[in-house]
Design a protein around this motif. Structure first.
Motif, short mmCIF file in Angstrom:
data_model
loop_
_atom_site.label_atom_id
_atom_site.label_comp_id
_atom_site.label_asym_id
_atom_site.label_seq_id
_atom_site.Cartn_x
_atom_site.Cartn_y
_atom_site.Cartn_z
N LEU A 48 -2.68 -4.45 -6.55
CA LEU A 48 -3.51 -4.92 -5.44
C LEU A 48 -4.39 -6.11 -5.81
N ARG A 49 -4.43 -6.47 -7.09
CA ARG A 49 -5.17 -7.66 -7.51
C ARG A 49 -4.35 -8.95 -7.33
N LEU A 50 -3.08 -8.81 -7.02
CA LEU A 50 -2.22 -9.99 -6.92
C LEU A 50 -2.71 -11.00 -5.87
N PRO A 51 -3.12 -10.58 -4.66
CA PRO A 51 -3.63 -11.58 -3.71
C PRO A 51 -4.82 -12.37 -4.26
N LEU A 52 -5.69 -11.71 -5.00
CA LEU A 52 -6.84 -12.39 -5.58
C LEU A 52 -6.40 -13.41 -6.61
N LEU A 82 -9.82 6.19 -3.01
CA LEU A 82 -9.49 6.61 -1.65
C LEU A 82 -8.59 5.59 -0.95
N ASN A 83 -8.89 4.31 -1.15
CA ASN A 83 -8.04 3.27 -0.56
C ASN A 83 -6.64 3.30 -1.14
N ILE A 84 -6.53 3.53 -2.43
CA ILE A 84 -5.21 3.62 -3.06
C ILE A 84 -4.45 4.83 -2.51
N ALA A 85 -5.15 5.96 -2.35
CA ALA A 85 -4.50 7.15 -1.80
C ALA A 85 -4.07 6.93 -0.35
N TYR A 165 -13.26 -5.53 -1.74
CA TYR A 165 -12.00 -6.26 -1.87
C TYR A 165 -10.80 -5.34 -1.67
N TYR A 166 -10.77 -4.20 -2.34
CA TYR A 166 -9.63 -3.30 -2.22
C TYR A 166 -9.54 -2.71 -0.82
N GLY A 167 -10.67 -2.42 -0.22
CA GLY A 167 -10.65 -1.95 1.15
C GLY A 167 -10.10 -3.00 2.11
N PHE A 168 -10.47 -4.26 1.87
CA PHE A 168 -9.96 -5.35 2.71
C PHE A 168 -8.45 -5.48 2.60
N VAL A 169 -7.91 -5.46 1.38
CA VAL A 169 -6.47 -5.62 1.19
C VAL A 169 -5.70 -4.46 1.80
N VAL A 170 -6.16 -3.23 1.56
CA VAL A 170 -5.46 -2.06 2.08
C VAL A 170 -5.48 -2.05 3.61
N LEU A 171 -6.65 -2.28 4.20
CA LEU A 171 -6.74 -2.28 5.67
C LEU A 171 -5.92 -3.41 6.28
N LEU A 172 -5.90 -4.56 5.64
CA LEU A 172 -5.13 -5.68 6.18
C LEU A 172 -3.63 -5.36 6.16
N VAL A 173 -3.15 -4.77 5.06
CA VAL A 173 -1.74 -4.42 4.96
C VAL A 173 -1.36 -3.40 6.03
N LEU A 174 -2.15 -2.36 6.19
CA LEU A 174 -1.83 -1.32 7.18
C LEU A 174 -2.00 -1.85 8.60
N PHE A 175 -3.00 -2.67 8.83
CA PHE A 175 -3.26 -3.19 10.17
C PHE A 175 -2.13 -4.11 10.63
N VAL A 176 -1.73 -5.04 9.79
CA VAL A 176 -0.67 -5.97 10.17
C VAL A 176 0.66 -5.23 10.27
N ALA A 216 -8.51 -11.88 16.53
CA ALA A 216 -9.81 -12.43 16.16
C ALA A 216 -10.88 -11.35 16.05
N PHE A 217 -10.83 -10.33 16.93
CA PHE A 217 -11.89 -9.33 16.96
C PHE A 217 -11.55 -8.05 16.21
N VAL A 218 -10.26 -7.79 15.99
CA VAL A 218 -9.88 -6.52 15.36
C VAL A 218 -9.37 -6.71 13.95
N SER A 219 -8.81 -7.88 13.65
CA SER A 219 -8.22 -8.10 12.33
C SER A 219 -9.29 -8.05 11.24
N PRO A 220 -8.95 -7.45 10.07
CA PRO A 220 -9.91 -7.44 8.95
C PRO A 220 -10.20 -8.82 8.39
N THR A 221 -9.30 -9.78 8.62
CA THR A 221 -9.54 -11.13 8.12
C THR A 221 -10.65 -11.79 8.92
N GLY A 222 -11.53 -12.50 8.24
CA GLY A 222 -12.64 -13.12 8.93
C GLY A 222 -12.51 -14.61 9.09
N ASP A 223 -11.47 -15.21 8.50
CA ASP A 223 -11.35 -16.66 8.57
C ASP A 223 -10.40 -17.08 9.68
#
Length: 281
Positions: A48-52, A82-85, A165-176, A216-223
């Motif tokens: 999960l560190r690969l995106p960073l 918990l995010n990994i699980a 950071y890990y929460g952002f990556v996990v939520l983004l993967v599941l959300f998309v 724009a309003f639901v995605s975990p990405t802020g940019d």
């Protein structure tokens, strides 16, 4: 007197029991998969560190990528586990849960509809995997690089919370991954003739605006860069789903027309011998 039920017919309470067992099997599979993922938490932690690392490559922060994350709160390590699980449970147990749900609804379908369950499940898994891969390899590094750029412009030192950071990556993967399932809904609406292809194409502007607002309003990405990229991909999926749904609908209507034209012919063949016997008499 109560009419006897057919052997394959189930009562209301039997349906509820089957639903309960299906949900229990899905929850149990998620628990087992989440526990199994914790056994390999070090490997998943490094993955999960690969995106960073991809985002930091070629920037002034490339040398600091190894130390960019920090655990500043007492509960941060537990939050990361918990995010990994969560990620491992959804990804590993998802195919099994989909198979159990398909098995639950299959008895209520016709033979033709049951034959479409396998490609439907395959399409669902493929779309989720495509969305998760897009989030992990493209959107997450894009968002992180965006933040790196503004931090560099402002002369800030990057030192993010590891749990965030890990929460952002996990939520983004599941959300998309979940968002990429919506083309199946579009195809289903067309196949069931609830919405016409013309109506879906005529309202493309409203669909594009709705997708943009949702991301724009639901995605975990802020940019804005990642939001626009995700919205563009979802709109392309929408147009592709409309084309696929129109193709499947035309095939269904053609098959129904062939069956309708074949039914009178069979009826005439069945009555032909009786007519010949009358003429002989």
């Amino acid at each position: 007197m109560k009419e006897p039920r057919e052997p394959d017919e189930m009562s209301f309470w039997e349906h509820l029991e089957a639903l309960r067992m299906t949900l229990f099997a899905c929850i149990a599979a998620f628990a087992v998969a989440a526990t199994a993922s914790l056994i390999f938490y070090k490997e998943i932690f490094a993955l999960l560190r690969l995106p960073l690392e991809r985002a930091a490559a070629g920037t002034a922060f490339a040398a600091d990528a190894e130390t960019a994350l920090a655990a500043m709160r007492f509960s941060d390590p537990f939050s990361i586990l918990l995010n990994i699980a969560l990620l491992g449970g959804v990804v590993l147990a998802g195919p099994f849960a989909l198979w159990k749900i398909a098995g639950f609804v299959a008895p209520a379908l016709t033979a033709r509809e049951r034959r479409r369950l396998v490609p439907l499940c395959a399409a669902s898994l493929g779309l989720f995997a495509a969305g998760a891969a897009l989030a992990f390899f493209v959107l997450a590094p894009l968002s992180i690089r965006f933040m790196y750029f503004f931090s560099e412009q402002m002369g800030l030192r990057v030192n993010w919370l590891a749990a965030d950071y890990y929460g952002f990556v996990v939520l983004l993967v599941l959300f998309v991954g979940a968002l990429f399932e919506f083309p199946l809904l579009v195809v289903a609406l067309q196949y069931l003739e609830l919405v016409s292809t013309r109506a879906l194409l005529r309202g493309w502007r409203w669909v594009a605006a709705g997708i943009l607002v949702l991301t724009a309003f639901v995605s975990p990405t802020g940019d804005p860069v990642a939001v626009l990229a995700l919205a563009g991909m979802l709109f392309a999926l929408y147009l592709g789903a409309v084309c696929v749904g129109d193709f499947l609908l035309k095939r269904k209507l053609a098959a129904e027309a062939r069956e309708a034209s074949a039914t009178p012919a069979k009826a005439e063949d069945a009555t032909a011998p009786a007519g010949e016997d009358l003429r002989i008499l």
